[in-house]
Design a protein around this motif. Structure first.
Motif, PDB file in Angstrom:
ATOM      1  N   GLY A  44      29.000  -0.465 118.195  1.00 11.58           N
ATOM      2  CA  GLY A  44      29.589  -1.285 119.259  1.00 11.58           C
ATOM      3  C   GLY A  44      31.099  -1.420 119.165  1.00 11.58           C
ATOM      4  O   GLY A  44      31.786  -1.527 120.178  1.00 11.58           O
ATOM      5  N   LEU A  45      31.628  -1.419 117.953  1.00 12.27           N
ATOM      6  CA  LEU A  45      33.072  -1.553 117.778  1.00 12.27           C
ATOM      7  C   LEU A  45      33.797  -0.208 117.812  1.00 12.27           C
ATOM      8  O   LEU A  45      35.025  -0.168 117.759  1.00 12.27           O
ATOM      9  N   PHE A  46      33.062   0.885 117.929  1.00  8.97           N
ATOM     10  CA  PHE A  46      33.672   2.212 117.921  1.00  8.97           C
ATOM     11  C   PHE A  46      34.709   2.407 119.028  1.00  8.97           C
ATOM     12  O   PHE A  46      35.789   2.942 118.761  1.00  8.97           O
ATOM     13  N   PRO A  47      34.465   1.968 120.277  1.00 12.47           N
ATOM     14  CA  PRO A  47      35.488   2.167 121.315  1.00 12.47           C
ATOM     15  C   PRO A  47      36.785   1.394 121.061  1.00 12.47           C
ATOM     16  O   PRO A  47      37.830   1.746 121.590  1.00 12.47           O
ATOM     17  N   VAL A  69      44.336  -9.300 122.656  1.00 15.67           N
ATOM     18  CA  VAL A  69      43.463  -9.097 123.804  1.00 15.67           C
ATOM     19  C   VAL A  69      42.484  -7.964 123.518  1.00 15.67           C
ATOM     20  O   VAL A  69      42.865  -6.909 123.022  1.00 15.67           O
ATOM     21  N   MET A  70      41.233  -8.216 123.841  1.00 15.29           N
ATOM     22  CA  MET A  70      40.185  -7.203 123.722  1.00 15.29           C
ATOM     23  C   MET A  70      39.675  -6.921 125.133  1.00 15.29           C
ATOM     24  O   MET A  70      39.284  -7.867 125.840  1.00 15.29           O
ATOM     25  N   PRO A  71      39.688  -5.668 125.571  1.00 18.17           N
ATOM     26  CA  PRO A  71      39.206  -5.369 126.922  1.00 18.17           C
ATOM     27  C   PRO A  71      37.759  -5.818 127.125  1.00 18.17           C
ATOM     28  O   PRO A  71      36.926  -5.693 126.222  1.00 18.17           O
ATOM     29  N   ARG A  72      37.491  -6.347 128.294  1.00 12.92           N
ATOM     30  CA  ARG A  72      36.164  -6.885 128.592  1.00 12.92           C
ATOM     31  C   ARG A  72      35.071  -5.821 128.444  1.00 12.92           C
ATOM     32  O   ARG A  72      33.976  -6.110 127.986  1.00 12.92           O
ATOM     33  N   ARG A  73      35.379  -4.581 128.827  1.00  6.57           N
ATOM     34  CA  ARG A  73      34.367  -3.526 128.729  1.00  6.57           C
ATOM     35  C   ARG A  73      33.996  -3.235 127.278  1.00  6.57           C
ATOM     36  O   ARG A  73      32.848  -2.898 126.971  1.00  6.57           O
ATOM     37  N   HIS A  74      34.944  -3.402 126.360  1.00  7.23           N
ATOM     38  CA  HIS A  74      34.637  -3.204 124.946  1.00  7.23           C
ATOM     39  C   HIS A  74      33.705  -4.305 124.445  1.00  7.23           C
ATOM     40  O   HIS A  74      32.786  -4.036 123.663  1.00  7.23           O
ATOM     41  N   VAL A  75      33.949  -5.520 124.880  1.00  6.91           N
ATOM     42  CA  VAL A  75      33.102  -6.644 124.472  1.00  6.91           C
ATOM     43  C   VAL A  75      31.691  -6.470 125.030  1.00  6.91           C
ATOM     44  O   VAL A  75      30.696  -6.653 124.324  1.00  6.91           O
ATOM     45  N   VAL A  76      31.597  -6.102 126.304  1.00  5.59           N
ATOM     46  CA  VAL A  76      30.287  -5.901 126.928  1.00  5.59           C
ATOM     47  C   VAL A  76      29.525  -4.787 126.220  1.00  5.59           C
ATOM     48  O   VAL A  76      28.323  -4.914 125.949  1.00  5.59           O
ATOM     49  N   PHE A  77      30.213  -3.689 125.901  1.00  4.25           N
ATOM     50  CA  PHE A  77      29.563  -2.574 125.207  1.00  4.25           C
ATOM     51  C   PHE A  77      29.051  -3.015 123.841  1.00  4.25           C
ATOM     52  O   PHE A  77      27.914  -2.706 123.449  1.00  4.25           O
ATOM     53  N   CYS A  78      29.857  -3.747 123.091  1.00  6.41           N
ATOM     54  CA  CYS A  78      29.466  -4.201 121.759  1.00  6.41           C
ATOM     55  C   CYS A  78      28.252  -5.128 121.829  1.00  6.41           C
ATOM     56  O   CYS A  78      27.299  -4.982 121.058  1.00  6.41           O
ATOM     57  N   VAL A  79      28.271  -6.063 122.753  1.00  2.68           N
ATOM     58  CA  VAL A  79      27.142  -6.993 122.900  1.00  2.68           C
ATOM     59  C   VAL A  79      25.882  -6.244 123.321  1.00  2.68           C
ATOM     60  O   VAL A  79      24.790  -6.492 122.793  1.00  2.68           O
ATOM     61  N   ALA A  80      26.023  -5.306 124.257  1.00  3.75           N
ATOM     62  CA  ALA A  80      24.860  -4.538 124.718  1.00  3.75           C
ATOM     63  C   ALA A  80      24.249  -3.719 123.586  1.00  3.75           C
ATOM     64  O   ALA A  80      23.023  -3.677 123.430  1.00  3.75           O
TER      65      ALA A  80
END
Length: 95
Positions: A44-47, A69-80
């Motif tokens: 999840g943290l790879f991107p 700042v962490m991009p929202r898409r990175h957070v969503v990907f990690c959570v998913a």
């Protein structure tokens, strides 16, 4: 503040399972859950690796920011990915 090692966290997870904190979950299942969660967090943290590298270099150079700042898409990907890996570990231990 010291960072706990993976072995220390794993021992704590097993202890909580043995102590009865996680009722109905065997220590073996906790080990599977922990390992899948660790793999999911890694994936999840790879991107975000380039962003973290940039922040680390800035911190080493003495640059301070008010927020990182962490991009929202990175957070969503990690959570998913974490959710998918948790469900996969649950399915694996219940099969």
């Amino acid at each position: 503040m010291p960072v706990p090692s993976s072995e220390g966290v794993l021992s704590g997870v097993v202890y909580l399972g043995i102590a009865g904190w996680a009722e109905g979950i065997a220590p073996r299942e906790l080990l599977v859950l922990y390992s899948f969660a660790l793999a999911g967090l890694t994936i999840g943290l790879f991107p975000s690796r380039k962003l973290f590298t940039t922040y680390a270099r800035e911190i080493n150079e003495g640059v301070t920011r008010d927020t990182y700042v962490m991009p929202r898409r990175h957070v969503v990907f990690c959570v998913a990915v974490m959710i998918v890996m948790s469900v996969a570990s649950f399915a694996l231990t219940r099969a």
